[in-house]
Write a protein that holds these residues in place. Sequence first.
Motif, PDB file in Angstrom:
ATOM      1  N   ALA A 115      26.843 -13.430  14.174  1.00  0.00           N
ATOM      2  CA  ALA A 115      26.577 -12.025  13.869  1.00  0.00           C
ATOM      3  C   ALA A 115      27.413 -11.146  14.784  1.00  0.00           C
ATOM      4  CB  ALA A 115      25.092 -11.720  14.047  1.00  0.00           C
ATOM      5  N   GLY A 116      28.064 -10.142  14.243  1.00  0.00           N
ATOM      6  CA  GLY A 116      28.963  -9.303  15.010  1.00  0.00           C
ATOM      7  C   GLY A 116      28.297  -8.046  15.525  1.00  0.00           C
ATOM      8  N   THR A 117      28.945  -7.416  16.505  1.00  0.00           N
ATOM      9  CA  THR A 117      28.433  -6.173  17.069  1.00  0.00           C
ATOM     10  C   THR A 117      28.322  -5.115  15.981  1.00  0.00           C
ATOM     11  OG1 THR A 117      29.466  -6.698  19.188  1.00  0.00           O
ATOM     12  CG2 THR A 117      28.854  -4.395  18.798  1.00  0.00           C
ATOM     13  N   GLY A 118      27.173  -4.432  15.967  1.00  0.00           N
ATOM     14  CA  GLY A 118      26.925  -3.392  14.982  1.00  0.00           C
ATOM     15  C   GLY A 118      26.243  -3.878  13.729  1.00  0.00           C
ATOM     16  N   GLU A 119      26.186  -5.182  13.509  1.00  0.00           N
ATOM     17  CA  GLU A 119      25.557  -5.722  12.307  1.00  0.00           C
ATOM     18  C   GLU A 119      24.043  -5.796  12.477  1.00  0.00           C
ATOM     19  OE1 GLU A 119      27.201  -9.437  11.160  1.00  0.00           O
ATOM     20  OE2 GLU A 119      29.272  -8.745  11.258  1.00  0.00           O
ATOM     21  N   THR A 120      23.323  -5.715  11.377  1.00  0.00           N
ATOM     22  CA  THR A 120      21.883  -5.900  11.397  1.00  0.00           C
ATOM     23  C   THR A 120      21.572  -7.389  11.374  1.00  0.00           C
ATOM     24  OG1 THR A 120      21.763  -5.750   8.993  1.00  0.00           O
ATOM     25  CG2 THR A 120      21.428  -3.710  10.254  1.00  0.00           C
ATOM     26  N   ALA A 121      20.458  -7.726  11.933  1.00  0.00           N
ATOM     27  CA  ALA A 121      20.057  -9.132  12.001  1.00  0.00           C
ATOM     28  C   ALA A 121      18.542  -9.210  12.014  1.00  0.00           C
ATOM     29  CB  ALA A 121      20.646  -9.791  13.250  1.00  0.00           C
ATOM     30  N   ARG A 122      18.040 -10.398  11.756  1.00  0.00           N
ATOM     31  CA  ARG A 122      16.599 -10.636  11.808  1.00  0.00           C
ATOM     32  C   ARG A 122      16.297 -11.641  12.917  1.00  0.00           C
ATOM     33  NH1 ARG A 122      14.353 -12.773   6.441  1.00  0.00           N
ATOM     34  NH2 ARG A 122      16.208 -14.118   6.602  1.00  0.00           N
ATOM     35  N   LEU A 123      15.299 -11.312  13.727  1.00  0.00           N
ATOM     36  CA  LEU A 123      14.843 -12.205  14.786  1.00  0.00           C
ATOM     37  C   LEU A 123      13.582 -12.924  14.340  1.00  0.00           C
ATOM     38  CD1 LEU A 123      15.153  -9.986  18.000  1.00  0.00           C
ATOM     39  CD2 LEU A 123      16.648 -11.826  17.286  1.00  0.00           C
ATOM     40  N   LEU A 124      13.521 -14.213  14.631  1.00  0.00           N
ATOM     41  CA  LEU A 124      12.319 -14.989  14.336  1.00  0.00           C
ATOM     42  C   LEU A 124      11.563 -15.265  15.624  1.00  0.00           C
ATOM     43  CD1 LEU A 124      10.654 -16.595  12.217  1.00  0.00           C
ATOM     44  CD2 LEU A 124      11.939 -18.620  12.959  1.00  0.00           C
ATOM     45  N   TRP A 125      10.330 -14.755  15.701  1.00  0.00           N
ATOM     46  CA  TRP A 125       9.397 -15.085  16.797  1.00  0.00           C
ATOM     47  C   TRP A 125       8.454 -16.138  16.231  1.00  0.00           C
ATOM     48  CZ3 TRP A 125       7.842 -11.245  21.035  1.00  0.00           C
ATOM     49  CH2 TRP A 125       6.888 -11.792  21.898  1.00  0.00           C
ATOM     50  N   ALA A 126       8.699 -17.398  16.546  1.00  0.00           N
ATOM     51  CA  ALA A 126       7.929 -18.487  15.960  1.00  0.00           C
ATOM     52  C   ALA A 126       6.504 -18.509  16.504  1.00  0.00           C
ATOM     53  CB  ALA A 126       8.623 -19.821  16.244  1.00  0.00           C
ATOM     54  N   LYS A 127       5.594 -18.997  15.699  1.00  0.00           N
ATOM     55  CA  LYS A 127       4.200 -19.130  16.117  1.00  0.00           C
ATOM     56  C   LYS A 127       4.119 -19.996  17.370  1.00  0.00           C
ATOM     57  CE  LYS A 127      -0.310 -20.844  14.568  1.00  0.00           C
ATOM     58  NZ  LYS A 127      -1.056 -21.500  13.466  1.00  0.00           N
ATOM     59  N   GLY A 128       3.438 -19.509  18.389  1.00  0.00           N
ATOM     60  CA  GLY A 128       3.267 -20.246  19.649  1.00  0.00           C
ATOM     61  C   GLY A 128       4.354 -19.990  20.664  1.00  0.00           C
TER      62      GLY A 128
ATOM     63  N   GLY B  71       2.437 -17.995  10.346  1.00  0.00           N
ATOM     64  CA  GLY B  71       2.213 -17.550  11.719  1.00  0.00           C
ATOM     65  C   GLY B  71       3.449 -17.050  12.419  1.00  0.00           C
ATOM     66  N   ASP B  72       4.636 -17.212  11.815  1.00  0.00           N
ATOM     67  CA  ASP B  72       5.866 -16.690  12.403  1.00  0.00           C
ATOM     68  C   ASP B  72       5.975 -15.185  12.170  1.00  0.00           C
ATOM     69  OD1 ASP B  72       6.437 -19.277  13.042  1.00  0.00           O
ATOM     70  OD2 ASP B  72       7.984 -19.556  11.519  1.00  0.00           O
ATOM     71  N   THR B  73       6.769 -14.518  12.995  1.00  0.00           N
ATOM     72  CA  THR B  73       6.972 -13.068  12.874  1.00  0.00           C
ATOM     73  C   THR B  73       8.473 -12.776  12.826  1.00  0.00           C
ATOM     74  OG1 THR B  73       4.958 -12.636  14.125  1.00  0.00           O
ATOM     75  CG2 THR B  73       6.537 -10.826  13.947  1.00  0.00           C
ATOM     76  N   VAL B  74       8.853 -11.869  11.907  1.00  0.00           N
ATOM     77  CA  VAL B  74      10.252 -11.467  11.771  1.00  0.00           C
ATOM     78  C   VAL B  74      10.419 -10.053  12.321  1.00  0.00           C
ATOM     79  CG1 VAL B  74      12.171 -11.038  10.191  1.00  0.00           C
ATOM     80  CG2 VAL B  74      10.586 -12.939   9.761  1.00  0.00           C
ATOM     81  N   LEU B  75      11.406  -9.879  13.219  1.00  0.00           N
ATOM     82  CA  LEU B  75      11.690  -8.579  13.816  1.00  0.00           C
ATOM     83  C   LEU B  75      13.121  -8.171  13.460  1.00  0.00           C
ATOM     84  CD1 LEU B  75      10.298  -9.311  17.413  1.00  0.00           C
ATOM     85  CD2 LEU B  75       9.114  -8.103  15.567  1.00  0.00           C
ATOM     86  N   PRO B  76      13.301  -7.053  12.762  1.00  0.00           N
ATOM     87  CA  PRO B  76      14.657  -6.594  12.449  1.00  0.00           C
ATOM     88  C   PRO B  76      15.304  -5.928  13.661  1.00  0.00           C
ATOM     89  CG  PRO B  76      13.045  -5.072  11.553  1.00  0.00           C
ATOM     90  CD  PRO B  76      12.256  -6.210  12.146  1.00  0.00           C
ATOM     91  N   GLY B  77      16.624  -6.010  13.741  1.00  0.00           N
ATOM     92  CA  GLY B  77      17.334  -5.380  14.845  1.00  0.00           C
ATOM     93  C   GLY B  77      18.812  -5.215  14.526  1.00  0.00           C
ATOM     94  N   ARG B  78      19.516  -4.562  15.427  1.00  0.00           N
ATOM     95  CA  ARG B  78      20.955  -4.356  15.278  1.00  0.00           C
ATOM     96  C   ARG B  78      21.653  -4.888  16.525  1.00  0.00           C
ATOM     97  NH1 ARG B  78      24.265  -0.472  17.120  1.00  0.00           N
ATOM     98  NH2 ARG B  78      22.478   0.748  17.868  1.00  0.00           N
ATOM     99  N   VAL B  79      22.694  -5.678  16.323  1.00  0.00           N
ATOM    100  CA  VAL B  79      23.429  -6.284  17.432  1.00  0.00           C
ATOM    101  C   VAL B  79      24.225  -5.209  18.165  1.00  0.00           C
ATOM    102  CG1 VAL B  79      25.175  -7.973  18.087  1.00  0.00           C
ATOM    103  CG2 VAL B  79      23.591  -8.492  16.216  1.00  0.00           C
ATOM    104  N   THR B  80      23.945  -5.051  19.465  1.00  0.00           N
ATOM    105  CA  THR B  80      24.699  -4.084  20.272  1.00  0.00           C
ATOM    106  C   THR B  80      25.729  -4.753  21.163  1.00  0.00           C
ATOM    107  OG1 THR B  80      23.021  -4.124  22.030  1.00  0.00           O
ATOM    108  CG2 THR B  80      22.756  -2.470  20.274  1.00  0.00           C
TER     109      THR B  80
END
Length: 380
Positions: free
Chosen positions: A358-371, A313-322
């Motif tokens: 995580a440093g500026t410009g690096e890619t990262a993954r965000l976890l949106w937990a269920k609920g 039920g968790d969701t992973v969202l990719p992003g880049r640290v600005t």
Amino acid sequence: MKIAEVDTPETVRSSEAVAEFVNTTKAFGEVRAANNLNLRIKRGEFLSFLGPSGCGKTTALRMLAGFESPTSGEVLLDGQAVGARPAHKRPVNMVFQHYALFPHMTVAQNVGYGLRQRRPKMAKAEIAAKVEKALATVRLQEFGPRRIWEMSGGQQQRVALARAIVNEPKILLLDEPMAALDAKLRGEMQSELLSLQRQLGITFVLVTHDQEEAMAMSDRICLMGQGRIAQIGTPEDLYDRPANRYVADFIGKANILPATITDRADGMARAVLANGAQVVLRDRAGDTQATPEVAIRPEALMLMGSDDQPGPGDTVLPGRVTHRTFLGDMTEYLLQTEALGVLQVNVPRQAARAMHGAGTGETARLLWAKGAGLVLGPMA
């Protein structure tokens, strides 16, 4: 703006209510400064009117004090309509933003002024005893002979409080009383005010634009916007269960996103975000909306380490640290995501250390937990 958790005229008339607004409106020409307020103020509680300038919070306070009369509806004190009762005949006292102390009088004379005006036949010895007791309550018992200009800002505020409580009001009204204090003194006075309220056991009603102040001191908060009550509840209610975008955005910080609701049951909802990701979250709205919004607090999102795996039920969202900002107890990250814009994530200091930051410009993954997160109600 949608009104949420607001008392209705049928429910406000209660023995536990020390003051009530019943369908109360105050208009200045074409402008409704307060629009159809319905609110029960409980006996002995610390309630704050919170909101930006021009939202109606000060107008509500002034109607309680008797400085303004409702255009329509009623203001009740102990169940009795007081719309025509002048301020000096109401069981309320007010502490103003700039204290309104008399510089030519001593501290003791300032504190006793209201007693001398309201009870001209009271014996001087009784007035002196009550003044001494009030000054002792605010820890100024040795300052009676001093002049106001000899007192610091925090001491002057205590003098104003002593003057307000010496008449033993049922309600103490506080109009932005800490606005003139510096940050450190403001924090100290917040604690003192709260202790004083608990000690006296009387109702305190505070007007403030400072959400942290309201959150720290209030049993309940009445959040105002455009003359209306947006939501009433405990600080936890407003933070964890905001009624709509206005509340979520004003109380704390929130990532607010458009979404399509695909399923809702048992207080939960499944939503599809603009990037196609599905999230499972709490359902605050409880009704179908054409263009609903969802909100998630920055601390509810999590940055994932390289070995972390999502749960069911968790969701992973990719992003880049600005941006990455160290704030002492936490690190604030801003991440650019596909189709969702910039999301804010607050990571506790220990967790940030474990991830090696995580440093500026690096890619990262965000976890949106269920609920995690919430479906917001519509703006009326």
